[in-house]
Design an enzyme around this catalytic site. Structure first.
Site, PDB file in Angstrom:
ATOM      1  N   CYS A  22     -16.210   2.586   1.328  1.00 25.44           N
ATOM      2  CA  CYS A  22     -15.047   1.720   1.590  1.00 25.44           C
ATOM      3  C   CYS A  22     -14.578   1.830   3.039  1.00 25.44           C
ATOM      4  O   CYS A  22     -13.936   0.923   3.550  1.00 25.44           O
ATOM      5  CB  CYS A  22     -13.917   2.050   0.631  1.00 25.44           C
ATOM      6  N   HIS A  43      -7.626   0.835  -6.043  1.00 28.59           N
ATOM      7  CA  HIS A  43      -7.789   0.042  -4.809  1.00 28.59           C
ATOM      8  C   HIS A  43      -8.471  -1.274  -5.200  1.00 28.59           C
ATOM      9  O   HIS A  43      -9.632  -1.510  -4.871  1.00 28.59           O
ATOM     10  CB  HIS A  43      -8.634   0.842  -3.811  1.00 28.59           C
ATOM     11  N   GLN A  57     -10.356  -3.869  -2.769  1.00 25.37           N
ATOM     12  CA  GLN A  57     -11.641  -3.333  -2.302  1.00 25.37           C
ATOM     13  C   GLN A  57     -12.759  -3.671  -3.302  1.00 25.37           C
ATOM     14  O   GLN A  57     -13.910  -3.901  -2.914  1.00 25.37           O
ATOM     15  CB  GLN A  57     -11.518  -1.815  -2.128  1.00 25.37           C
ATOM     16  N   ASP A 115     -16.921   8.121  -0.699  1.00 24.39           N
ATOM     17  CA  ASP A 115     -15.627   7.947  -0.027  1.00 24.39           C
ATOM     18  C   ASP A 115     -15.241   9.311   0.549  1.00 24.39           C
ATOM     19  O   ASP A 115     -15.868  10.327   0.218  1.00 24.39           O
ATOM     20  CB  ASP A 115     -14.592   7.463  -1.063  1.00 24.39           C
ATOM     21  N   ARG A 152     -14.032  -7.583   2.921  1.00 25.75           N
ATOM     22  CA  ARG A 152     -12.623  -7.328   2.576  1.00 25.75           C
ATOM     23  C   ARG A 152     -11.772  -8.558   2.900  1.00 25.75           C
ATOM     24  O   ARG A 152     -10.886  -8.936   2.139  1.00 25.75           O
ATOM     25  CB  ARG A 152     -12.080  -6.124   3.359  1.00 25.75           C
ATOM     26  N   ARG A 161       0.865  -1.189   0.000  1.00 29.38           N
ATOM     27  CA  ARG A 161       0.000   0.000   0.000  1.00 29.38           C
ATOM     28  C   ARG A 161       0.895   1.231   0.000  1.00 29.38           C
ATOM     29  O   ARG A 161       1.788   1.336   0.845  1.00 29.38           O
ATOM     30  CB  ARG A 161      -0.909   0.042   1.231  1.00 29.38           C
TER      31      ARG A 161
HETATM   32  N1  NVA Z   1      -9.672   7.405  -1.049  1.00 27.83           N
HETATM   33  C1  NVA Z   1      -9.303   6.888   0.251  1.00 27.83           C
HETATM   34  C2  NVA Z   1      -9.608   5.428   0.339  1.00 27.83           C
HETATM   35  C3  NVA Z   1      -9.320   4.813   1.692  1.00 27.83           C
HETATM   36  C4  NVA Z   1      -9.643   3.346   1.726  1.00 27.83           C
HETATM   37  C5  NVA Z   1      -7.827   7.164   0.493  1.00 27.83           C
HETATM   38  O1  NVA Z   1      -7.021   6.928  -0.411  1.00 27.83           O
HETATM   39  O2  NVA Z   1      -7.483   7.632   1.580  1.00 27.83           O
HETATM   40  N1   CP Z   2     -11.186   0.522   2.988  1.00 28.47           N
HETATM   41  C1   CP Z   2      -9.899   0.453   3.371  1.00 28.47           C
HETATM   42  O1   CP Z   2      -8.990   0.199   2.572  1.00 28.47           O
HETATM   43  O2   CP Z   2      -9.691   0.662   4.694  1.00 28.47           O
HETATM   44  P1   CP Z   2      -8.287   0.791   5.432  1.00 28.47           P
HETATM   45  O3   CP Z   2      -7.645   2.074   4.984  1.00 28.47           O
HETATM   46  O4   CP Z   2      -8.614   0.777   6.885  1.00 28.47           O
HETATM   47  O5   CP Z   2      -7.432  -0.389   5.025  1.00 28.47           O
END
Ligand code: NVA
Ligand code: CP
Length: 327
Positions: free
Chosen positions: A270, A133, A136, A229, A315, A106
């Site tokens: 998400c 992502h 997800q 989101d 998930r 990540r």
């Molecule tokens: N768009 C958000 C998704 C988190 C799961 C981020 O990148 O922070």
């Molecule tokens: N939805 C998601 O990816 O959550 P986290 O950032 O907690 O992993």
């Protein structure tokens, strides 16, 4: 269907059939877990989890799924390794690839996870980049399938920042799966044109449709799924909050939006979500801008149409399926 040895970096790399297979496999593994049937088929394997951004769901999903499959896990946090600072991604990939059977990553740009996969020699799974992502998506589509019994023809509306990882990924997922995707947001937040063009080409083959609209009434009318989101994603500067609040408040998911959708519609997110003042950032935004909720109202988040915790549970089952299929 054989996905052994493949990395899972973005849905664009997978056919509709391969994506459907991963959704089915997630459902199978979920049923196995609920029955208490053992599926620790990967005893003796080891995986590494690299997180350059924070996480609750994705990290826990990879860990629990790995343990259920009989594997061992090493977690590298945003500050606890040499990655990027003292060692390139290519070198890191070649080191970890000698020790681990699979690597989750990540981080920031999509090109980083692509580079990691190019050099690792083992499957690499994208646990979120700025652009995509993908893990997800399998969870989200499993959730939609559980709620409606099918995916094709579902009107799936995404509200908010549709040009970032979630909007991009959901548009690709819907295109591949024959769904009617709507990005309902201010023009500035529409996904980038090359990705829209790609999705429209895919849609022409699958029977999906891609619509971009600024009109909330028309965009959310008779929707099956309303999805949103956070307005500011991880890694973005705090300075953008003011502009995002101003530009995206008209696209907040509230009761009026849900009432304009079908009666059977579900609300998805998400997570994490800013729907109340029980978080540090929620408090800071409240003090600065006076908001008590942001991309979704507390009423919708806590309401009977919200399926966000089923989605969160999925998930784990879907990440398990992705590892199961590719290892
Ligand atoms: N768009 C958000 C998704 C988190 C799961 C981020 O990148 O922070
Ligand atoms: N939805 C998601 O990816 O959550 P986290 O950032 O907690 O992993």
């Amino acid at each position: 269907m054989n996905l052994k040895g493949r990395s899972f970096l973005k849905l664009k790399d997978f056919t509709s059939e391969e994506i459907k297979y991963l959704i089915e496999l997630s459902a199978d593994l979920k049923a196995k877990k609920k029955k208490g049937a053992a599926h620790d088929v990967f005893k003796g394997k080891n995986i590494a989890l690299i997180f350059e951004k924070t996480s609750t769901r994705t990290r826990c999903s990879f860990e629990v799924a790995a343990y259920d499959l009989g594997m061992h896990v090493t977690y590298l946090d945003p500050s606890g390794s040499q990655i990027g600072k003292k060692e390139s991604i290519a070198d890191t990939a070649r080191v970890l690839g000698r020790m681990f059977d699979g690597i989750e990553y990540r981080g920031f740009g999509q090109e980083i996870v692509e580079e990691l996969a190019k050099h690792a020699g083992v499957p690499v799974w994208n646990g979120l980049t700025n652009e995509f992502h993908p893990t997800q998506m399998i969870a989200d589509m499993l959730t939609v399938q559980e709620k409606f019994g099918h995916l094709e023809g579902i009107k799936f509306v995404y509200m908010g920042d549709a040009r970032y990882n979630m909007g991009n990924s959901l548009m690709v997922a819907c295109a591949k799966l024959g769904m009617d995707f709507v990005a309902c947001t201010s023009r500035k937040y529409f996904p980038e044109q090359p990705l829209v063009d790609y999705c429209k080409e895919v849609a022409a083959e699958t029977g999906a449709s891609i619509t971009l609209t600024e009109d909330v009434q028309e965009g959310t009318k008779d929707a099956d799924v309303i999805y949103t989101d956070v307005w500011v994603s991880m890694g973005e500067p705090d300075e953008v909050w003011e502009e995002r609040i101003r530009e995206l408040t008209p696209y907040q998911v509230n009761q009026a939006v849900m009432e304009n959708a079908k009666e059977s519609a579900v609300f998805m997110h998400c997570l994490p979500a800013f729907h109340d003042l029980k978080t540090t950032i929620g408090q800071q935004i409240h003090q600065k801008f006076g908001l008590t909720e942001m991309e979704v109202t507390d009423e919708v988040f806590e309401g009977s149409q919200s399926v966000v915790f089923d989605e969160a549970e999925n998930r784990m089952h879907s990440i398990k399926a992705i590892m199961y299929a590719t290892l």
